[in-house]
Design an enzyme around this catalytic site. Structure first.
Site, PDB file in Angstrom:
ATOM      1  CG  HIS A 169      56.086 -10.306  17.708  1.00 43.88           C
ATOM      2  ND1 HIS A 169      57.240 -10.860  17.119  1.00 43.88           N
ATOM      3  CD2 HIS A 169      55.411 -11.359  18.353  1.00 43.88           C
ATOM      4  CE1 HIS A 169      57.329 -12.444  17.678  1.00 43.88           C
ATOM      5  NE2 HIS A 169      56.067 -12.268  18.165  1.00 43.88           N
ATOM      6  CG  ASP A 171      49.567 -13.009  23.791  1.00 48.51           C
ATOM      7  OD1 ASP A 171      49.084 -14.426  23.773  1.00 48.51           O
ATOM      8  OD2 ASP A 171      50.836 -12.962  23.918  1.00 48.51           O
TER       9      ASP A 171
HETATM   10  N1  ACO Z   1      52.455  -0.648  23.216  1.00 53.09           N
HETATM   11  C1  ACO Z   1      52.990   0.662  22.989  1.00 53.09           C
HETATM   12  N2  ACO Z   1      54.269   0.892  22.619  1.00 53.09           N
HETATM   13  C2  ACO Z   1      54.883  -0.428  22.377  1.00 53.09           C
HETATM   14  C3  ACO Z   1      54.461  -1.606  22.200  1.00 53.09           C
HETATM   15  C4  ACO Z   1      53.354  -1.620  23.132  1.00 53.09           C
HETATM   16  N3  ACO Z   1      52.433  -2.761  23.159  1.00 53.09           N
HETATM   17  N4  ACO Z   1      55.388  -2.510  22.136  1.00 53.09           N
HETATM   18  C5  ACO Z   1      56.316  -1.690  21.641  1.00 53.09           C
HETATM   19  N5  ACO Z   1      56.060  -0.290  21.724  1.00 53.09           N
HETATM   20  C6  ACO Z   1      57.206   0.643  21.513  1.00 53.09           C
HETATM   21  C7  ACO Z   1      58.191   1.000  22.743  1.00 53.09           C
HETATM   22  O1  ACO Z   1      57.583   1.826  23.519  1.00 53.09           O
HETATM   23  C8  ACO Z   1      59.513   1.521  21.709  1.00 53.09           C
HETATM   24  O2  ACO Z   1      58.974   2.728  21.397  1.00 53.09           O
HETATM   25  P1  ACO Z   1      60.340   3.941  21.245  1.00 53.09           P
HETATM   26  O3  ACO Z   1      61.117   3.254  20.152  1.00 53.09           O
HETATM   27  O4  ACO Z   1      59.710   5.130  21.077  1.00 53.09           O
HETATM   28  O5  ACO Z   1      60.889   3.617  22.574  1.00 53.09           O
HETATM   29  C9  ACO Z   1      59.288   0.563  20.344  1.00 53.09           C
HETATM   30  O6  ACO Z   1      57.819   0.187  20.347  1.00 53.09           O
HETATM   31  C10 ACO Z   1      59.990  -0.563  20.367  1.00 53.09           C
HETATM   32  O7  ACO Z   1      59.811  -1.458  21.518  1.00 53.09           O
HETATM   33  P2  ACO Z   1      60.791  -2.422  22.163  1.00 53.09           P
HETATM   34  O8  ACO Z   1      60.473  -2.678  23.517  1.00 53.09           O
HETATM   35  O9  ACO Z   1      62.245  -1.957  21.890  1.00 53.09           O
HETATM   36  O10 ACO Z   1      60.527  -3.466  21.266  1.00 53.09           O
HETATM   37  P3  ACO Z   1      60.692  -5.141  21.853  1.00 53.09           P
HETATM   38  O11 ACO Z   1      60.945  -5.701  20.318  1.00 53.09           O
HETATM   39  O12 ACO Z   1      61.774  -5.084  22.615  1.00 53.09           O
HETATM   40  O13 ACO Z   1      59.567  -5.728  22.399  1.00 53.09           O
HETATM   41  C11 ACO Z   1      57.488  -6.789  23.099  1.00 53.09           C
HETATM   42  C12 ACO Z   1      58.708  -6.577  21.833  1.00 53.09           C
HETATM   43  C13 ACO Z   1      58.074  -7.099  24.278  1.00 53.09           C
HETATM   44  C14 ACO Z   1      56.594  -7.783  22.665  1.00 53.09           C
HETATM   45  C15 ACO Z   1      56.892  -5.191  23.275  1.00 53.09           C
HETATM   46  O14 ACO Z   1      56.245  -4.924  21.673  1.00 53.09           O
HETATM   47  C16 ACO Z   1      55.891  -5.524  24.171  1.00 53.09           C
HETATM   48  O15 ACO Z   1      55.941  -5.159  25.311  1.00 53.09           O
HETATM   49  N6  ACO Z   1      54.633  -5.603  23.694  1.00 53.09           N
HETATM   50  C17 ACO Z   1      53.313  -5.762  24.877  1.00 53.09           C
HETATM   51  C18 ACO Z   1      53.505  -6.979  25.555  1.00 53.09           C
HETATM   52  C19 ACO Z   1      52.851  -8.083  24.627  1.00 53.09           C
HETATM   53  O16 ACO Z   1      51.846  -8.202  23.965  1.00 53.09           O
HETATM   54  N7  ACO Z   1      53.782  -9.289  24.717  1.00 53.09           N
HETATM   55  C20 ACO Z   1      53.348 -10.543  23.946  1.00 53.09           C
HETATM   56  C21 ACO Z   1      54.468 -10.892  22.581  1.00 53.09           C
HETATM   57  S1  ACO Z   1      53.746 -12.114  21.713  1.00 53.09           S
HETATM   58  C22 ACO Z   1      54.224 -13.482  22.225  1.00 53.09           C
HETATM   59  O17 ACO Z   1      55.083 -13.432  23.190  1.00 53.09           O
HETATM   60  C23 ACO Z   1      53.576 -14.708  22.198  1.00 53.09           C
END
Ligand code: ACO
Length: 385
Positions: free
Chosen positions: A265, A319
């Site tokens: 998140h 989610d």
């Molecule tokens: N699975 C695996 N690794 C993850 C995940 C995940 N779901 N989410 C984040 N990471 C990792 C990234 O690969 C990154 O790793 P790194 O630093 O080694 O490159 C690190 O965590 C940071 O990720 P970012 O994408 O920079 O974090 P951001 O804050 O931009 O992303 C997001 C947040 C988009 C929600 C992300 O966690 C994601 O894509 N999750 C999966 C989709 C999801 O479940 N969305 C629903 C969110 S809740 C809502 O909107 C109601």
């Protein structure tokens, strides 16, 4: 005299930008706390109803019994759709995605609202009530239509959750089912300046209208990085299929730098408090409906993720367990995000009204990375490929 503008700050994804003020919801991402108007989300999930929660978010206080009864009646009085909308529901192609149908139908409500372009606060509040009250009938009846079933009209004697499930299934839900959906609506109702709320605010800040703002928000919620993740979670569980395939699936995705949907998140670097409550609800419903295998698979995914990436602050988000919860409620997977729309409508509308009370056009800057000082070359002199 020239005015010197302050130097803009580069903040990709606006991750560290506070864009405006709000008195609706408060998130402590490090501690995993969510409050609506100062009340802990867990307490609201246990004790409140969706209608009461909407009152709280929009009016900034819990209602008295009389206020809640009046507010609920005001919503229920607006359940019925303008007559041409029923015809429009029947004209949506049966193979359309429900989020496309929801976005189109909610947008079309503006065509039959004489107040659509009235910018007064009173008219905006009335439009907010109509949007909240009418969206469930659109979603449920689009689903009926695509399944070849007759329209079922909303029942103004029922709350939003019960009326929605009655329309969807053609029969009233059990108390357990109705309450479970009501709790899901509470948990998803608001969440600060999430992507869809912010999208709504960008639109309303141009002094456009409520229908346009909410339509923008629905398009934004649809994405799998935002509300669409609940559908992706269920798709993942179905793809994995069996308990012994969970570990290889998760590890392979992580090794290839792919994301596991329903985890991580932008704000929470601790356990999402909505996921805590939903995990308990998902377990209860799984036990009631015989979906234990999916629940156990979800728990296994969580355990592997915790060990692999928990130290990075990646935990289940709202989610992850809402997917299982909706599935146990018998809802089609592609209705999960439209149901999120029904709930988050409360947040979008509340934030738009807050924005209009002290409006400033939302218009960030971009970091230009293209060339400068290029010569304009007439078309006949440009190099041919
Ligand atoms: N699975 C695996 N690794 C993850 C995940 C995940 N779901 N989410 C984040 N990471 C990792 C990234 O690969 C990154 O790793 P790194 O630093 O080694 O490159 C690190 O965590 C940071 O990720 P970012 O994408 O920079 O974090 P951001 O804050 O931009 O992303 C997001 C947040 C988009 C929600 C992300 O966690 C994601 O894509 N999750 C999966 C989709 C999801 O479940 N969305 C629903 C969110 S809740 C809502 O909107 C109601």
């Amino acid at each position: 005299m020239t005015t010197v503008a302050p130097k803009p700050v580069f903040d990709k994804g606006l991750a560290n930008t506070i864009a405006s003020e709000s008195a609706m919801s408060w998130i402590d991402g490090q501690a995993g706390v969510l409050e609506y108007v100062g009340i802990d989300i867990d307490s609201l999930a246990r004790n409140s109803t969706f209608e009461e929660t909407v009152f709280l978010l929009w009016r900034g206080k819990l209602p008295t019994a009389g206020e809640l009864a009046a507010f609920t009646t005001t919503i229920q009085d607006q359940y019925e759709l303008p007559e041409p909308m029923w015809d429009l529901v029947r004209r949506i192609p049966v193979d359309a995605g429900p989020m496309h149908a929801t976005r189109t139908l909610v947008s079309a409500l503006a065509l039959y609202d004489p107040e659509a372009d009235d910018p007064s606060t009173e008219a905006n509040e009335r439009k907010g009530i109509r949007l909240l009250a009418r969206t469930p009938a659109l979603i449920a009846n689009f689903d009926r239509h695509r399944n070849g079933r007759d329209i079922v009209k909303p029942d103004p004697s029922q709350n939003i959750a019960t009326s929605f499930l009655t329309m969807l299934n053609g029969e009233p839900p059990t108390l357990t089912m109705s309450r479970a959906l009501d709790v899901c609506l509470i948990l998803h109702a608001d969440h600060g300046f999430n992507a869809s709320t912010f999208a709504a605010l960008v639109t309303i800040s141009t002094l456009s209208d409520m229908y346009s703002a909410v339509t923008t928000a629905i398009g934004t919620l649809k994405g799998p990085l935002h509300g669409g993740a609940n559908e992706a979670v269920m798709g993942m569980l179905e793809e994995i299929g069996e308990m012994d395939k969970v570990e290889p699936y998760v590890r392979k995705r992580l090794e290839s730098k792919q994301r596991i949907m329903g985890f991580g998140h932008r704000v929470y670097k601790a356990y999402d408090p909505r996921a805590t409550y939903l995990k308990t609800l998902a377990k209860q419903l799984a036990d009631d409906t015989g979906n234990q295998k999916l629940y156990e698979m979800s728990r296994r995914i969580e355990a592997i993720m915790d060990e692999a990436v928990g130290s990075k602050g990646i935990y289940p988000n709202v989610d992850f367990y809402s997917a299982m919860t909706y599935y146990s409620l018998g809802l089609d997977i592609d209705l999960f995000t439209p149901i999120f729309v029904m709930s988050r409508m409360a947040g979008w509308i509340g934030h738009c009204i807050e924005q209009l009370a002290d409006n400033k056009l939302i218009r960030p800057r971009c970091e230009y990375t293209g060339p400068h000082g290029q010569e304009y070359v007439p078309i006949e002199k440009r190099a041919q490929k």
